[in-house]
Design a protein around this motif. Structure first.
Motif, PDB file in Angstrom:
ATOM      1  N   TRP A 134       0.825  -1.200   0.000  1.00 54.17           N
ATOM      2  CA  TRP A 134       0.000   0.000   0.000  1.00 54.17           C
ATOM      3  C   TRP A 134       0.866   1.258   0.000  1.00 54.17           C
ATOM      4  O   TRP A 134       1.893   1.315   0.677  1.00 54.17           O
ATOM      5  CB  TRP A 134      -0.880   0.032   1.242  1.00 54.17           C
ATOM      6  CG  TRP A 134      -2.082  -0.838   1.194  1.00 54.17           C
ATOM      7  CD1 TRP A 134      -2.419  -1.738   0.227  1.00 54.17           C
ATOM      8  CD2 TRP A 134      -3.101  -0.880   2.189  1.00 54.17           C
ATOM      9  NE1 TRP A 134      -3.595  -2.334   0.550  1.00 54.17           N
ATOM     10  CE2 TRP A 134      -4.045  -1.838   1.739  1.00 54.17           C
ATOM     11  CE3 TRP A 134      -3.313  -0.220   3.389  1.00 54.17           C
ATOM     12  CZ2 TRP A 134      -5.178  -2.136   2.472  1.00 54.17           C
ATOM     13  CZ3 TRP A 134      -4.441  -0.518   4.125  1.00 54.17           C
ATOM     14  CH2 TRP A 134      -5.371  -1.464   3.662  1.00 54.17           C
ATOM     15  N   ALA A 135       0.434   2.271  -0.716  1.00 56.99           N
ATOM     16  CA  ALA A 135       1.187   3.521  -0.794  1.00 56.99           C
ATOM     17  C   ALA A 135       1.381   4.143   0.583  1.00 56.99           C
ATOM     18  O   ALA A 135       2.455   4.671   0.895  1.00 56.99           O
ATOM     19  CB  ALA A 135       0.479   4.496  -1.734  1.00 56.99           C
ATOM     20  N   VAL A 136       0.361   4.098   1.423  1.00 54.65           N
ATOM     21  CA  VAL A 136       0.494   4.680   2.753  1.00 54.65           C
ATOM     22  C   VAL A 136       1.498   3.895   3.589  1.00 54.65           C
ATOM     23  O   VAL A 136       2.255   4.477   4.382  1.00 54.65           O
ATOM     24  CB  VAL A 136      -0.876   4.761   3.465  1.00 54.65           C
ATOM     25  CG1 VAL A 136      -1.442   3.377   3.746  1.00 54.65           C
ATOM     26  CG2 VAL A 136      -0.764   5.581   4.748  1.00 54.65           C
ATOM     27  N   ARG A 194      -4.980   3.858  10.722  1.00 57.31           N
ATOM     28  CA  ARG A 194      -5.303   4.541  11.968  1.00 57.31           C
ATOM     29  C   ARG A 194      -5.532   6.027  11.754  1.00 57.31           C
ATOM     30  O   ARG A 194      -4.889   6.659  10.919  1.00 57.31           O
ATOM     31  CB  ARG A 194      -4.161   4.364  12.979  1.00 57.31           C
ATOM     32  CG  ARG A 194      -4.033   2.968  13.507  1.00 57.31           C
ATOM     33  CD  ARG A 194      -2.934   2.917  14.543  1.00 57.31           C
ATOM     34  NE  ARG A 194      -2.493   1.547  14.730  1.00 57.31           N
ATOM     35  CZ  ARG A 194      -1.390   1.209  15.338  1.00 57.31           C
ATOM     36  NH1 ARG A 194      -0.589   2.137  15.810  1.00 57.31           N
ATOM     37  NH2 ARG A 194      -1.063  -0.056  15.479  1.00 57.31           N
ATOM     38  N   GLU A 195      -6.435   6.573  12.547  1.00 60.17           N
ATOM     39  CA  GLU A 195      -6.771   7.991  12.440  1.00 60.17           C
ATOM     40  C   GLU A 195      -5.528   8.860  12.581  1.00 60.17           C
ATOM     41  O   GLU A 195      -5.390   9.883  11.898  1.00 60.17           O
ATOM     42  CB  GLU A 195      -7.797   8.352  13.526  1.00 60.17           C
ATOM     43  CG  GLU A 195      -8.291   9.790  13.462  1.00 60.17           C
ATOM     44  CD  GLU A 195      -9.076  10.078  12.194  1.00 60.17           C
ATOM     45  OE1 GLU A 195      -9.027  11.238  11.735  1.00 60.17           O
ATOM     46  OE2 GLU A 195      -9.728   9.149  11.675  1.00 60.17           O
ATOM     47  N   SER A 196      -4.608   8.456  13.434  1.00 57.70           N
ATOM     48  CA  SER A 196      -3.401   9.250  13.664  1.00 57.70           C
ATOM     49  C   SER A 196      -2.516   9.343  12.429  1.00 57.70           C
ATOM     50  O   SER A 196      -1.648  10.217  12.340  1.00 57.70           O
ATOM     51  CB  SER A 196      -2.588   8.649  14.824  1.00 57.70           C
ATOM     52  OG  SER A 196      -2.218   7.312  14.539  1.00 57.70           O
ATOM     53  N   PHE A 250       4.460  -0.810  15.613  1.00 54.16           N
ATOM     54  CA  PHE A 250       5.404  -0.806  14.499  1.00 54.16           C
ATOM     55  C   PHE A 250       4.725  -0.840  13.137  1.00 54.16           C
ATOM     56  O   PHE A 250       5.368  -1.083  12.123  1.00 54.16           O
ATOM     57  CB  PHE A 250       6.373  -1.983  14.643  1.00 54.16           C
ATOM     58  CG  PHE A 250       7.100  -1.984  15.960  1.00 54.16           C
ATOM     59  CD1 PHE A 250       8.139  -1.094  16.182  1.00 54.16           C
ATOM     60  CD2 PHE A 250       6.712  -2.823  16.982  1.00 54.16           C
ATOM     61  CE1 PHE A 250       8.809  -1.060  17.398  1.00 54.16           C
ATOM     62  CE2 PHE A 250       7.365  -2.805  18.207  1.00 54.16           C
ATOM     63  CZ  PHE A 250       8.414  -1.925  18.415  1.00 54.16           C
ATOM     64  N   TYR A 251       3.401  -0.599  13.079  1.00 55.84           N
ATOM     65  CA  TYR A 251       2.696  -0.453  11.808  1.00 55.84           C
ATOM     66  C   TYR A 251       1.588   0.583  11.949  1.00 55.84           C
ATOM     67  O   TYR A 251       1.199   0.938  13.066  1.00 55.84           O
ATOM     68  CB  TYR A 251       2.147  -1.790  11.294  1.00 55.84           C
ATOM     69  CG  TYR A 251       1.213  -2.550  12.215  1.00 55.84           C
ATOM     70  CD1 TYR A 251      -0.110  -2.151  12.402  1.00 55.84           C
ATOM     71  CD2 TYR A 251       1.630  -3.709  12.874  1.00 55.84           C
ATOM     72  CE1 TYR A 251      -0.978  -2.863  13.214  1.00 55.84           C
ATOM     73  CE2 TYR A 251       0.780  -4.430  13.683  1.00 55.84           C
ATOM     74  CZ  TYR A 251      -0.522  -4.004  13.855  1.00 55.84           C
ATOM     75  OH  TYR A 251      -1.373  -4.708  14.665  1.00 55.84           O
ATOM     76  N   ASP A 308      -7.429  -4.080  13.830  1.00 56.56           N
ATOM     77  CA  ASP A 308      -8.447  -4.958  13.253  1.00 56.56           C
ATOM     78  C   ASP A 308      -8.028  -5.439  11.874  1.00 56.56           C
ATOM     79  O   ASP A 308      -8.167  -6.621  11.547  1.00 56.56           O
ATOM     80  CB  ASP A 308      -9.779  -4.204  13.172  1.00 56.56           C
ATOM     81  CG  ASP A 308     -10.876  -5.035  12.522  1.00 56.56           C
ATOM     82  OD1 ASP A 308     -11.257  -6.070  13.100  1.00 56.56           O
ATOM     83  OD2 ASP A 308     -11.338  -4.657  11.426  1.00 56.56           O
ATOM     84  N   TYR A 309      -7.469  -4.532  11.057  1.00 48.17           N
ATOM     85  CA  TYR A 309      -7.052  -4.943   9.723  1.00 48.17           C
ATOM     86  C   TYR A 309      -5.875  -5.909   9.794  1.00 48.17           C
ATOM     87  O   TYR A 309      -5.818  -6.894   9.058  1.00 48.17           O
ATOM     88  CB  TYR A 309      -6.667  -3.721   8.889  1.00 48.17           C
ATOM     89  CG  TYR A 309      -6.039  -4.106   7.569  1.00 48.17           C
ATOM     90  CD1 TYR A 309      -6.775  -4.813   6.619  1.00 48.17           C
ATOM     91  CD2 TYR A 309      -4.715  -3.793   7.275  1.00 48.17           C
ATOM     92  CE1 TYR A 309      -6.200  -5.191   5.414  1.00 48.17           C
ATOM     93  CE2 TYR A 309      -4.138  -4.162   6.075  1.00 48.17           C
ATOM     94  CZ  TYR A 309      -4.887  -4.864   5.153  1.00 48.17           C
ATOM     95  OH  TYR A 309      -4.312  -5.243   3.964  1.00 48.17           O
ATOM     96  N   ALA A 310      -4.913  -5.637  10.676  1.00 45.02           N
ATOM     97  CA  ALA A 310      -3.769  -6.534  10.826  1.00 45.02           C
ATOM     98  C   ALA A 310      -4.227  -7.924  11.249  1.00 45.02           C
ATOM     99  O   ALA A 310      -3.709  -8.948  10.769  1.00 45.02           O
ATOM    100  CB  ALA A 310      -2.789  -5.959  11.845  1.00 45.02           C
ATOM    101  N   GLU A 311      -5.213  -7.993  12.133  1.00 44.03           N
ATOM    102  CA  GLU A 311      -5.736  -9.285  12.557  1.00 44.03           C
ATOM    103  C   GLU A 311      -6.453 -10.004  11.410  1.00 44.03           C
ATOM    104  O   GLU A 311      -6.416 -11.229  11.309  1.00 44.03           O
ATOM    105  CB  GLU A 311      -6.681  -9.098  13.743  1.00 44.03           C
ATOM    106  CG  GLU A 311      -5.961  -8.700  15.027  1.00 44.03           C
ATOM    107  CD  GLU A 311      -6.913  -8.427  16.169  1.00 44.03           C
ATOM    108  OE1 GLU A 311      -8.145  -8.333  15.913  1.00 44.03           O
ATOM    109  OE2 GLU A 311      -6.438  -8.292  17.309  1.00 44.03           O
TER     110      GLU A 311
END
Length: 209
Positions: A8-10, A58-60, A122-123, A128-131
Motif C-alpha cells: 500500500w502507498a500509505v 489509523r486515524e493518527s 510498528f505499523y 483490526d485490519y492486521a488481525e
C-alpha cells in the motif's frame, strides 16, 4: 531488472519515514504458489493503491494517507479521493514515485492474534485490519518481515503498467533504480526496535531459517 515489493502507498510512505518497521504477508491470488515466499532480501518499495482503504489506516496516520495519494501522478493532476472501487480501494494513478528500498532484517511467522496486537506500535494499519491479515487462510501462518528501509537521494517516477496489477508481492521494474541513500533510522534506533520486534515474534514461534 530491479525487483520491487508491492505494498500500500500509505505503508510505503510510513516505512520511508521510519513510522513503520515491518510488513505482514500471506500471499495473494496472484502469487505463483498462492502463498507468500520471501524470494529476495533487498528490494525497492513500490507504492500501490490496490485495495487501500481509508478506514483500515489509523486515524493518527490519515495525514500520511493523504500525502501518499498526493505522491501519485494522476490523469487530471489530483488524486480522485471520491473515486473508490467496489472493494473500497482507490483507482491507480498513471505513475508512482519510488522513493525507498529495504533490506530484510528479520523474517518470522506468527499464528497468534496477540502477537499481531503486540506488534501494533510498528505499523500504521488498524489492529483490526492486521488481525484480518492473520485470519485470512487461517491454516497458514502470517509472515512478518522486519525491514531496514533506506530513502534514495531522489525519488524515481515509474509508469504504472497493467502487469503491475493484481494481488502479488513481487514486481520487476523496467527502469534503472539506485540502491543508494541513507537509512531512515539510526543504527541504535533500529537495533532497539528490532530487538523488541524479534522478542515479540519469537516468544511464541521460532524464526524461519
Amino acid at each position: 531488472m530491479p525487483i520491487a515489493f508491492k505494498e500500500w502507498a500509505v505503508t510505503v510512505r510510513a516505512l520511508a519515514e521510519g513510522e513503520q518497521l515491518l510488513t505482514l504477508r500471506k500471499g495473494g491470488v496472484g502469487e505463483s504458489s498462492k502463498h507468500f515466499q520471501l524470494e529476495h532480501d533487498r528490494f525497492f518499495l513500490y507504492p500501490t493503491f490496490d485495495h487501500q482503504r481509508n478506514d483500515l489506516v489509523r486515524e493518527s496516520h490519515m495525514p500520511e494517507l493523504r500525502r501518499a495519494l498526493e505522491e501519485g501522478v494522476w490523469p487530471d493532476g489530483e488524486p480522485p479521493l471520491h473515486a473508490l472501487t467496489r472493494d473500497g480501494g482507490i483507482h491507480q494513478p498513471d505513475r508512482v514515485r519510488v522513493r525507498a528500498w529495504a533490506e530484510v532484517a528479520g523474517h518470522f511467522t506468527i499464528t497468534d492474534p496477540r502477537t499481531v496486537c503486540e506488534l501494533s506500535p510498528f505499523y500504521v494499519w488498524t489492529t483490526d485490519y492486521a488481525e484480518k491479515r492473520l485470519a485470512w487462510k487461517r491454516r497458514h501462518p502470517l509472515h512478518v518481515l522486519l525491514l531496514r528501509t533506506y530513502r534514495i537521494p531522489r525519488p524515481v517516477t515509474v509508469r504504472v503498467k497493467d502487469e503491475y496489477g493484481g494481488c502479488r508481492s513481487w514486481l520487476e521494474i523496467t527502469r534503472d533504480l539506485p540502491f543508494e541513500g541513507t537509512p531512515v533510522l539510526s543504527d541504535d534506533e533500529f537495533a532497539s526496535a528490532a530487538e523488541i520486534i524479534a522478542g515479540i515474534c519469537e516468544s511464541r514461534v521460532p524464526e524461519l531459517v
